[in-house]
Motif scaffolding. Structure first.
Motif, short mmCIF file in Angstrom:
data_model
loop_
_atom_site.label_atom_id
_atom_site.label_comp_id
_atom_site.label_asym_id
_atom_site.label_seq_id
_atom_site.Cartn_x
_atom_site.Cartn_y
_atom_site.Cartn_z
N PRO A 124 0.80 -1.09 0.02
CA PRO A 124 0.07 -0.06 -0.19
C PRO A 124 0.83 1.47 -0.17
O PRO A 124 0.52 2.19 -0.70
N LEU A 125 1.81 1.22 0.76
CA LEU A 125 2.80 2.43 0.81
C LEU A 125 3.41 2.59 -0.40
O LEU A 125 3.61 3.77 -0.97
N ILE A 126 3.99 1.61 -1.16
CA ILE A 126 4.51 1.65 -2.72
C ILE A 126 3.34 2.29 -3.63
O ILE A 126 3.82 2.96 -4.52
N ALA A 127 2.17 1.80 -3.42
CA ALA A 127 1.08 2.37 -4.42
C ALA A 127 0.97 3.62 -4.37
O ALA A 127 0.81 4.53 -5.04
N LEU A 128 0.95 3.97 -3.06
CA LEU A 128 0.64 5.60 -2.58
C LEU A 128 1.88 6.50 -3.08
O LEU A 128 1.63 7.48 -3.84
N TRP A 129 2.85 5.73 -2.72
CA TRP A 129 4.30 6.69 -3.05
C TRP A 129 4.29 6.88 -4.60
O TRP A 129 4.69 8.02 -5.26
N ALA A 130 3.89 5.80 -5.45
CA ALA A 130 3.91 5.87 -6.89
C ALA A 130 3.12 7.00 -7.67
O ALA A 130 3.60 7.54 -8.59
N ASN A 131 2.07 7.33 -6.65
CA ASN A 131 1.21 8.34 -7.13
C ASN A 131 1.58 9.84 -6.74
O ASN A 131 1.09 10.56 -7.10
N PHE A 132 2.21 9.85 -5.53
CA PHE A 132 2.73 11.04 -5.13
C PHE A 132 4.15 11.52 -5.81
O PHE A 132 4.17 12.57 -5.99
N HIS A 133 4.95 10.51 -5.84
CA HIS A 133 6.09 11.01 -6.62
C HIS A 133 6.89 9.63 -7.38
O HIS A 133 7.48 8.92 -6.63
N ALA A 134 6.59 9.62 -8.71
CA ALA A 134 7.11 8.32 -9.09
C ALA A 134 8.52 8.07 -9.41
O ALA A 134 9.03 7.14 -9.10
N GLY A 135 9.14 9.02 -9.56
CA GLY A 135 10.54 8.95 -9.79
C GLY A 135 11.26 8.52 -8.17
O GLY A 135 12.15 7.93 -8.15
N GLY A 136 10.77 9.12 -6.99
CA GLY A 136 11.36 8.74 -5.69
C GLY A 136 10.93 7.50 -5.61
O GLY A 136 11.75 6.56 -4.84
N CYS A 137 9.61 6.99 -5.89
CA CYS A 137 9.32 5.48 -5.61
C CYS A 137 10.38 4.49 -6.30
O CYS A 137 10.65 3.55 -5.76
N LEU A 138 10.58 4.78 -7.65
CA LEU A 138 11.32 4.01 -8.45
C LEU A 138 12.92 3.99 -7.94
O LEU A 138 13.37 3.18 -7.80
N MET A 139 13.39 5.28 -7.14
CA MET A 139 14.70 5.12 -6.74
C MET A 139 14.51 4.38 -5.45
O MET A 139 15.45 3.68 -5.12
#
Length: 168
Positions: free
Chosen positions: A108-123
């Motif tokens: 759930p945190l990764i899904a939320l993160w990918a929508n808040f800032h995808a670049g940061g999530c991928l890093m």
């Protein structure tokens, strides 16, 4: 010929909502709250890991200096908060929690993160490679006793599930 869609759409919507509710002041207050929460989570994780308060303070000061250029009202603050909140998992809690429980927190945190800032999530997913990489290295070098092949499989499953969730 297509409209441009931002990858950080959830941050943009949140910033707009805060601006509508209380203007730039409320947006800055929310940004400061996110930063304070991130620094508190980081300090707490470091204190628990290292067992000493003074070294945790030293590392927190280093983080403040190194992160200083990112302390602005922008989506990067979400990266710091979510990295700090997932730091215990990176530091080994995923083994004690078990794969199913860890996935229940991580996905759930990764899904939320990918929508808040995808670049940061991928890093973060690149950083998350430390877990299966480390487990695989320990298994190959025989540094840990017991059945480590299960731990290696679990760690790669954890990473793959996070990657798929972020990409979706």
């Amino acid at each position: 010929e297509r409209s441009w869609v931002t990858f950080q759409w959830l941050y943009e919507v949140s910033a707009f909502a805060l601006d509508q509710l209380g203007g730039l002041f409320l947006l800055r207050v929310a940004n400061a709250a996110v930063l304070l929460a991130a620094f508190a989570l980081y300090f707490s994780s470091m204190r628990r890991l290292l067992g000493t308060r003074w070294l945790a303070w030293l590392l927190l000061c280093a983080l403040l200096v190194l992160y200083g250029d990112r302390i602005r009202v922008r989506p990067h603050v979400v990266n710091l908060l979510l990295t700090a909140s997932l730091l215990p998992l990176l530091l080994g809690d995923w083994r004690e929690r078990g794969l199913k429980s860890t996935l229940g927190v991580l996905l759930p945190l990764i899904a939320l993160w990918a929508n808040f800032h995808a670049g940061g999530c991928l890093m973060f997913l690149v950083l998350l490679l430390v877990i299966p990489g480390g487990e695989s290295l320990c298994f190959l070098l025989g540094w840990r006793k017991g059945d480590r092949s299960r731990s290696v499989r679990s760690s790669w499953a954890l990473w793959a599930a996070a990657l798929v969730t972020a990409c979706c």
